[in-house]
Structure formats: structure tokens, C-alpha cells
Design an enzyme around this catalytic site. Structure first.
Site, PDB file in Angstrom:
ATOM      1  N   ASP A 117     -16.187   8.618  83.684  1.00 25.22           N
ATOM      2  CA  ASP A 117     -14.894   9.493  83.841  1.00 25.22           C
ATOM      3  C   ASP A 117     -13.669   8.778  84.704  1.00 25.22           C
ATOM      4  O   ASP A 117     -13.806   7.981  85.660  1.00 25.22           O
ATOM      5  CB  ASP A 117     -15.494  10.731  84.658  1.00 25.22           C
TER       6      ASP A 117
ATOM      7  N   TYR B 252     -26.764   7.538  91.666  1.00 26.09           N
ATOM      8  CA  TYR B 252     -25.514   7.939  92.155  1.00 26.09           C
ATOM      9  C   TYR B 252     -25.304   8.381  93.438  1.00 26.09           C
ATOM     10  O   TYR B 252     -26.504   8.477  94.185  1.00 26.09           O
ATOM     11  CB  TYR B 252     -25.072   9.147  91.377  1.00 26.09           C
TER      12      TYR B 252
END
Lengths: 238, 238
Positions: B37, B101
């Protein structure tokens, strides 16, 4: 008032002037603790803010709210993190007892996108011997000396004697950090120190030559000027 | 080939394609391990590079030289730090065992210029109780579950079951880090996890509600979507 951030030449001063005007509603005088070269950073920086042609800031904003309120008017690469009232006699440059700088070197083959513009990338591996030589050379910079060999050739400063209190080299992973404190610094002094130490690391300058380079009082004897992006003004002590 | 750096939407893929063409002299196919993103970062990212419409790269460049050589053709916010030959059957997305993450939150009143665009700045202090609640809530996310409450409302993915292997919160100074590993992630899952955990920290969502939010299978029950700039793809394991 201490300002960390990416210092971009005269624009830091200009940005602070604009922010102070927005915050207090009138023109202010801003005096800083040192000059800031383009591309150089500051973890700590001290300025005084006063009302133009008068001494004191008149405001209803409590002093504890000033850091956040003034940061609001500053671009994202400058922030104010502390503010306190000082006596009219205080001068942010002349009253400095000592300053500490850090110079960061990224010593690995491939560059690091997260450290872009924040380190000097030296791809060639500094081996254990080179690193030990760097440390020994750094220790030779400590003391009260005429450092004119480590001053930008175009500087016109007359008194080139400074006292270096500490000069240390650390390595953590790929990052080599040179940390140096002194009662004052000549123009480009930390960057020329660093360029010289890196040439020592790579065997281009012998450790034993450092005292001779100092005594020569000749800029041409020292190493290169390290680029600005690895340099951080780290502490300013009054 | 692993690429850390500031991922800017489709342009990372585009930049890699351009760099590969410069390096190898012909058009290449680049396949990545996950979508990136805009505003999100990656400490590690894996892609395969192959000659367009054929399987293998033909080059005289030794594999050990590829990272530096390819980085040379990439913009400063992307770098290649490792390269290895893989079997034709290897797929960078389908063969992932798990991904980790990190989400970084700056929890202090004033923003930090050096962390601009690299953290979510939450100025309101997270107190000790709030922090403990965040940790407890994070632990409740671990396991094989239908995580559709934590998926972007406009996502059309059908299988919304994922296995979260670990979900931990750490605090170091002003920096709060949420670290989560799973066999796969739904769209915006880590950012919605984070938004929810911060609402738990501030007492807007009760820790005890987390299981109910999961069971509801309803995006509207979870917290906000944390902004992209604090998110880092940290590890990709095959």
C-alpha cells in the site's frame, strides 16, 4: 527552546521566525546556538525567542504548552520539544559550555533506504585493524590544541584553538558512530575529523601521522571533508 | 531478492522493472511476495525476477554482485540487499510460510522530525493500565480465526480465516511497537488490529469485548484503521 530536526541552511531560522509570528502575533527575534549547514541534522538545538526590539515575549500561552503550540506552526522536519523562561542576560551561543556532535557512517556494501540522507555510506568494509586504528586516531584529537588543519580552507576565523573533551568511535552492526565534544568547533571541524578518521580506517593515513597533521596547521595535510548528511548536533550544554 | 524501503504503491514494482531492464538489458517479469500500500514500509520484501516469457535470467553478472548492481539502478528509497538463485517452481507469494509485520506508534506530546512518515503519532499518553490492556487484547488475537471484523469493508476476499501465530506489544521509551505474525493477512488487517488496540489503550474499547468483536464478523465492531505510515513488513519466511 530546543529544536531537533533536519536543518536546511537558513530556512530553519526562517521557519522559526514564521512560527513565532503565527503563535505570538508579532515579529520576534530568534538567536540560535550555532550555525546550521545545509544537509546537517540536530537532535538538540537551542534558540532564544524575544519580541522584536523588546526583551520579553508577551503571551497568555502557558510555557508548558509552547512546544506543542509552536511545533504546530513548523514544517514536519522541525519540532520544538522543550521551552523555558530565561534571564535577559542568557545568550544561546556565548553561554555554551560545550557541544557534542555525532557523525554516523553506514559501513556495508548496499545502502539502506531508511538511512538515506542520514548517514555517510562507506561501502568498503572497515576491518578490525582499521577500526582499532580509527579509535586510536580519535583519542589523539583530545586536548586543547590549534585545530587549524581541521578547519575549512575558506574560513577566516583567527583564534583556531579549541578544547576537545572527548572523541570516541563506536560500532554497532553496520553503523560506525564518531562522537566528539568540545568547547567550540571550527568550521567543518567534525566533518574533517571524520574524513581523516575514515582515511585512517582504510590505511590511507597512518595513525602515527595524526600528531603531525595537527602540528602542520595546514588543511591540506588532513583527510577529506565528510559529507554533511552524517552529521548531528547532539547536545548543547550551558 | 529482498527489498526493504519505502513502498510507494505500484511504483516499487515499476522501479524494479526499470532497474532489471537496465541491469540485464531486456524486459523482465517481477513477481512480489505481497501487495504494498501507499505509505507503507518494508524492512524485507521478496520478489522473483525472470526474463519476460522465459524462465531464467541470462547474465554474466555473478549472483553475489546483483544486490549492489541492481541497487545502483533503483531510487534512494528502494535497495536490494540479497539475491539468490531459486528453482523454477518457487513462488514468492504462494510459498510464504509466514509473514511478520511491525506497527510503530510514537506516544509523546510533540512529534519527532526524524520519525516523520515512519510512525503513527499518538500524542495522548498511554498509561500503564492502558498499556497492559493493549497487551492482553493483542494476545486474544492469536489463533486460527475468521478475522473478517478486521478486514477493509471493500475487500472481496471470500476465505477470511487466518492463523495468527504471535501478537505482541512492546514499549521502549516513547515508541510502542505491535509485532504480529500470521500465515496470511487480510486487507488492512494489521492496521485495523492496531487501531483497535490503541482504542483499547485509551479505554474506548474494553479488553473483554475483543472476543465479541472477532465473533461478530463485522468490520464496524472493530476500531479505526491505523494510518499506513507506521506499518512495516518485517519478515517473509519460506
Amino acid at each position: 527552546m530546543r529544536i531537533p530536526g533536519t536543518a536546511k541552511g537558513v530556512s530553519v531560522q526562517q521557519r522559526l521566525n514564521e512560527a513565532a509570528k503565527q503563535l505570538f502575533g508579532y515579529d520576534c527575534d530568534i538567536v540560535g546556538c550555532s550555525r546550521t549547514d545545509s544537509g546537517v541534522h540536530a537532535n538538540e538545538f537551542c534558540v532564544t525567542v524575544s519580541k522584536k526590539k523588546e526583551s520579553f515575549i508577551e503571551t497568555s500561552i502557558p510555557i508548558s504548552r509552547i512546544p506543542q503550540a509552536m511545533s504546530h506552526w513548523l514544517p514536519s522536519d522541525i519540532a520544538v520539544f522543550a521551552a523555558e523562561e530565561v534571564d535577559d542576560s542568557f545568550h544561546p551561543r556565548y553561554d555554551v559550555k560545550y557541544k557534542e556532535y555525532e557523525y554516523k557512517i553506514l559501513n556495508r556494501q548496499v545502502r539502506d533506504p531508511f538511512l538515506e540522507g542520514r548517514v555517510w555510506h562507506c561501502p568498503k568494509q572497515i576491518d578490525e585493524e582499521g577500526f582499532e586504528n580509527m579509535k586510536r586516531a580519535a583519542a589523539m584529537l583530545v586536548g586543547r590544541k590549534d585545530f587549524s588543519s581541521f578547519m575549512a580552507a575558506d574560513s577566516t576565523v583567527k583564534d583556531t584553538v579549541r578544547e576537545v573533551f572527548s572523541a570516541e568511535i563506536e560500532r554497532e552492526g553496520d553503523l560506525v558512530t564518531f562522537r566528539v565534544s568540545a568547547d567550540g568547533f571550527l568550521y567543518n571541524m567534525v566533518r574533517i575529523f571524520t574524513g581523516t578518521l575514515v582515511e585512517v580506517a582504510y590505511g590511507k593515513i597512518a595513525v602515527e601521522d595524526i600528531p603531525h597533521i595537527i602540528e602542520a596547521h595546514d588543511r591540506r595535510r588532513a583527510g577529506c571533508t565528510a559529507p554533511p548528511e552524517g552529521l548531528y548536533l547532539n547536545r548543547v550544554v550551558y
